[in-house]
Design a protein around this motif. Structure first.
Motif, short mmCIF file in Angstrom:
data_model
loop_
_atom_site.label_atom_id
_atom_site.label_comp_id
_atom_site.label_asym_id
_atom_site.label_seq_id
_atom_site.Cartn_x
_atom_site.Cartn_y
_atom_site.Cartn_z
N ASP A 15 0.84 -1.21 0.00
CA ASP A 15 0.00 0.00 0.00
C ASP A 15 0.87 1.25 0.00
O ASP A 15 0.65 2.17 0.77
N TRP A 16 1.89 1.26 -0.87
CA TRP A 16 2.71 2.44 -1.02
C TRP A 16 2.39 3.10 -2.35
O TRP A 16 2.18 2.43 -3.36
N THR A 17 2.40 4.39 -2.35
CA THR A 17 2.02 5.14 -3.54
C THR A 17 3.25 5.52 -4.33
O THR A 17 4.40 5.42 -3.87
N TRP A 18 3.01 6.02 -5.55
CA TRP A 18 4.09 6.49 -6.38
C TRP A 18 4.76 7.71 -5.75
O TRP A 18 5.97 7.90 -5.86
N ALA A 19 3.95 8.50 -5.03
CA ALA A 19 4.52 9.65 -4.33
C ALA A 19 5.50 9.18 -3.25
O ALA A 19 6.56 9.79 -3.05
N TRP A 20 5.17 8.09 -2.56
CA TRP A 20 6.08 7.54 -1.55
C TRP A 20 7.37 7.08 -2.21
O TRP A 20 8.47 7.29 -1.69
N ALA A 21 7.27 6.45 -3.37
CA ALA A 21 8.46 5.97 -4.08
C ALA A 21 9.35 7.13 -4.49
O ALA A 21 10.58 7.07 -4.34
N GLN A 22 8.74 8.20 -5.00
CA GLN A 22 9.55 9.36 -5.38
C GLN A 22 10.21 10.00 -4.16
O GLN A 22 11.35 10.47 -4.24
N GLU A 23 9.49 10.01 -3.07
CA GLU A 23 10.05 10.58 -1.84
C GLU A 23 11.26 9.79 -1.37
O GLU A 23 12.26 10.36 -0.92
N GLN A 24 11.21 8.45 -1.49
CA GLN A 24 12.34 7.63 -1.08
C GLN A 24 13.57 7.88 -1.94
O GLN A 24 14.70 7.84 -1.47
N LEU A 25 13.34 8.12 -3.24
CA LEU A 25 14.46 8.39 -4.14
C LEU A 25 15.19 9.68 -3.77
O LEU A 25 16.40 9.79 -3.91
N VAL A 26 14.41 10.67 -3.29
CA VAL A 26 15.01 11.94 -2.89
C VAL A 26 15.58 11.87 -1.47
O VAL A 26 16.64 12.41 -1.18
N LYS A 27 14.87 11.13 -0.62
CA LYS A 27 15.25 11.07 0.79
C LYS A 27 16.53 10.26 0.99
O LYS A 27 17.39 10.64 1.80
N GLU A 28 16.67 9.13 0.30
CA GLU A 28 17.82 8.25 0.46
C GLU A 28 18.44 7.96 -0.90
O GLU A 28 18.32 6.85 -1.43
N PRO A 29 19.10 8.92 -1.51
CA PRO A 29 19.72 8.68 -2.83
C PRO A 29 20.92 7.74 -2.71
O PRO A 29 21.59 7.70 -1.68
N LEU A 30 21.17 7.02 -3.78
CA LEU A 30 22.29 6.09 -3.80
C LEU A 30 23.58 6.84 -4.11
O LEU A 30 23.61 7.75 -4.94
N THR A 31 24.65 6.45 -3.45
CA THR A 31 25.95 7.04 -3.72
C THR A 31 26.55 6.42 -4.99
O THR A 31 26.10 5.38 -5.47
N ARG A 35 26.08 2.66 -6.65
CA ARG A 35 25.65 2.48 -8.04
C ARG A 35 26.62 1.56 -8.80
O ARG A 35 26.21 0.69 -9.56
N LYS A 36 27.90 1.77 -8.55
CA LYS A 36 28.90 0.95 -9.23
C LYS A 36 28.81 -0.51 -8.75
O LYS A 36 28.94 -1.45 -9.54
N ALA A 37 28.59 -0.68 -7.44
CA ALA A 37 28.45 -2.04 -6.91
C ALA A 37 27.22 -2.73 -7.48
O ALA A 37 27.24 -3.93 -7.79
N LEU A 38 26.12 -1.98 -7.62
CA LEU A 38 24.90 -2.55 -8.20
C LEU A 38 25.10 -2.89 -9.67
O LEU A 38 24.57 -3.90 -10.16
N LEU A 51 24.36 -7.66 -4.94
CA LEU A 51 23.36 -6.59 -5.08
C LEU A 51 22.90 -6.05 -3.73
O LEU A 51 22.36 -4.94 -3.68
N ASP A 52 23.06 -6.82 -2.70
CA ASP A 52 22.73 -6.34 -1.35
C ASP A 52 23.89 -5.49 -0.84
O ASP A 52 24.71 -5.91 -0.02
N VAL A 53 23.95 -4.27 -1.34
CA VAL A 53 25.12 -3.41 -1.07
C VAL A 53 25.19 -2.99 0.39
O VAL A 53 26.28 -2.67 0.89
N GLU A 54 24.07 -2.96 1.09
CA GLU A 54 24.07 -2.56 2.50
C GLU A 54 24.18 -3.75 3.44
O GLU A 54 24.14 -3.57 4.65
N LYS A 55 24.26 -4.97 2.89
CA LYS A 55 24.47 -6.19 3.65
C LYS A 55 23.44 -6.37 4.77
O LYS A 55 23.76 -6.68 5.91
N ARG A 56 22.16 -6.20 4.38
CA ARG A 56 21.08 -6.38 5.36
C ARG A 56 20.16 -7.53 4.97
O ARG A 56 19.11 -7.73 5.60
N GLY A 57 20.49 -8.28 3.94
CA GLY A 57 19.71 -9.44 3.53
C GLY A 57 18.48 -9.12 2.74
O GLY A 57 17.60 -9.99 2.59
N LYS A 58 18.36 -7.92 2.20
CA LYS A 58 17.18 -7.54 1.40
C LYS A 58 17.53 -6.35 0.53
O LYS A 58 18.49 -5.62 0.78
#
Length: 442
Positions: free
Chosen positions: A25-41, A45-48, A338-345
């Motif tokens: 039950d997450w919206t597209w607005a929530w997804a856009q917010e996550q991209l701005v709130k926690e951008p990838l370094t 990106r290179k590891a992914l 692909l689990d660059v943060e090593k949290r299992g997800k």
């Protein structure tokens, strides 16, 4: 109309509408917010990107010796890998092999090249054969260069066989062009390049020995015993019957001749002279031949087809199980990368970057969001775990088409939303199921 949300329910015009359980039950607005709130370094990106290369190698069945293993090496090895594994190069190998095999129709006859009569191949035939052998040699050279050298290449049995075939063709061509040995002894092996080079053809050829063993027990031995039994019976019936001297002498004057005649009859090749003549001499003979034909041509041939069918699918099922085990292990390695943060997800931001690498033809973030929801919607968690990670392969080939459809919220609440579904805020995805939760999103 205006509505508010509380937990897993919506308040629409004073009426509480429950959201189906298990739907994200997450919206597209929530997804856009996550991209701005926690951008990838850039480092992530290179590891992914490297992890996506390993994932594609795992899907292709070469996780240990694919493009990912060459990322830290010289650039020319990566170039050789991309050329040697390209679909176009695979097609060139197949065409070269078919042309090489077809040259037999234009070459000198075997008895002529054996020295019984002077015979030489046309010059253009020799040149075309040289080109085909050069293509095979280039294929081996490219893989040997990026695979790790001579020792690593010959460590696999099928690669040793492939190299031996090419050496045989080159040696035969050299002896022929110099006139040392005009006998072309490598002709029967020309089409063996296909099973030596391509995995699927090699698997099919690999189950042939198993088929041969089973066919000997269930078909060849019973056929031999049946022919021997009826050969003795027919020799007694037709070898000495009155007025049948010529008939018996032609077909049943000995056990060997009787077995030869009945073997041909099992293929229905000599039905007219054998069965017809016996019927004219004695109408009751049709009973013997009918029993023989039913037991060999119909019964045993059906058994042979069943054995071939069962053996092939048993081998195929075993191959699929082995490939699944190998792919499971390879996917585990790819997930760790692909689990660059090593949290299992894997979260949404990482998945979006993965889709940019795995689906370069589609850089639409909204499409990536729809695919992300289709994977995590059953778990209700905005993360992809190792079990859901297996579904990524199925979404890589999903296509999107622009589609405009006007509908009312009232119609949506009545459950009359059409299918295929519509993303209320953009293009549709033809394989995503429509849910009331999606219909009520702003």
């Amino acid at each position: 109309g205006e509505f508010t949300r509380r937990g897993s329910a919506f308040n629409f015009q004073g009426q509480m509408v429950e959201v189906p359980a298990g739907q994200c039950d997450w919206t597209w607005a929530w997804a856009q917010e996550q991209l701005v709130k926690e951008p990838l370094t850039d480092e992530k990106r290179k590891a992914l990107q490297r992890g996506c290369i390993l994932l594609l190698d795992a899907y292709a069945g070469r996780a240990s010796h694919g493009l990912h293993s060459l990322l830290d090496g010289p650039a020319y090895k990566r170039w050789l890998f991309q050329v040697q594994t390209a679909d176009l190069w695979q097609m060139i190998i197949i065409i070269a092999n078919l042309i090489h095999g077809s040259l037999i129709a234009f070459e000198s006859q075997t008895w002529a090249t054996a020295g019984l009569e002077e015979g030489t191949d046309p010059l253009w035939v020799k040149m075309v054969e040289a080109v085909c052998i050069s293509i095979y040699a280039a294929d081996v050279t490219m893989k040997m260069n990026y695979f790790g050298g001579w020792k690593d290449y010959v460590s696999k049995e099928w690669q040793r066989n492939y190299l031996s075939l090419i050496a045989l063709f080159g040696f035969d061509w050299l002896l022929s062009i110099t006139g040392i040995c005009p006998l072309r002894f490598s002709r029967p092996c020309r089409l063996f390049i296909l099973p030596a080079r391509h995995r699927d053809v090699r698997r099919l050829a690999g189950c042939m020995p198993k088929m041969a063993v089973k066919l000997f027990d269930t078909f060849v031995l019973p056929l031999f015993l049946g022919i021997a039994f009826f050969a003795v019976l027919c020799g007694r019936l037709y070898g000495w019957m009155p007025g049948a001297e010529s008939y018996g002498a032609k077909h049943f004057n000995s056990i060997a001749r009787s077995m030869h005649s009945l073997f041909l009859l099992s293929t229905l090749d000599n039905f007219d002279p054998l069965v017809t003549e016996a019927f004219l001499l004695n109408p009751w003979s049709i009973v013997v031949f009918l029993a023989f034909i039913c037991s060999t041509s119909f019964l045993l041939m059906s058994v042979a087809l069943g054995v071939v069918f069962d053996t092939y699918f048993e081998d195929h099922d075993q191959t699929v199980k082995d490939e699944e085990k190998k792919e499971k292990k390879s996917l585990g390695k790819a997930f760790e990368k692909l689990d660059v943060e090593k949290r299992g997800k894997i979260n949404w931001q990482e998945f979006r970057e993965m889709m940019r690498n795995l689906r370069p033809h589609d850089q639409n973030d909204r499409h990536a969001w729809i695919l992300f929801k289709s994977i995590v919607q059953e778990s209700g968690s905005p993360f992809i775990d190792p079990k859901q990670f297996k579904q990524i392969r199925s979404v890589l080939s999903v296509g999107f088409e622009p589609f405009n459809m006007h509908y009312s919220m009232k119609t949506a609440l009545k459950g009359q939303v059409p299918s295929p579904c519509v993303d209320p805020i953009g293009p549709i995805e033809t394989s995503t199921l429509w849910t009331l939760d999606q219909a009520l999103r702003p």
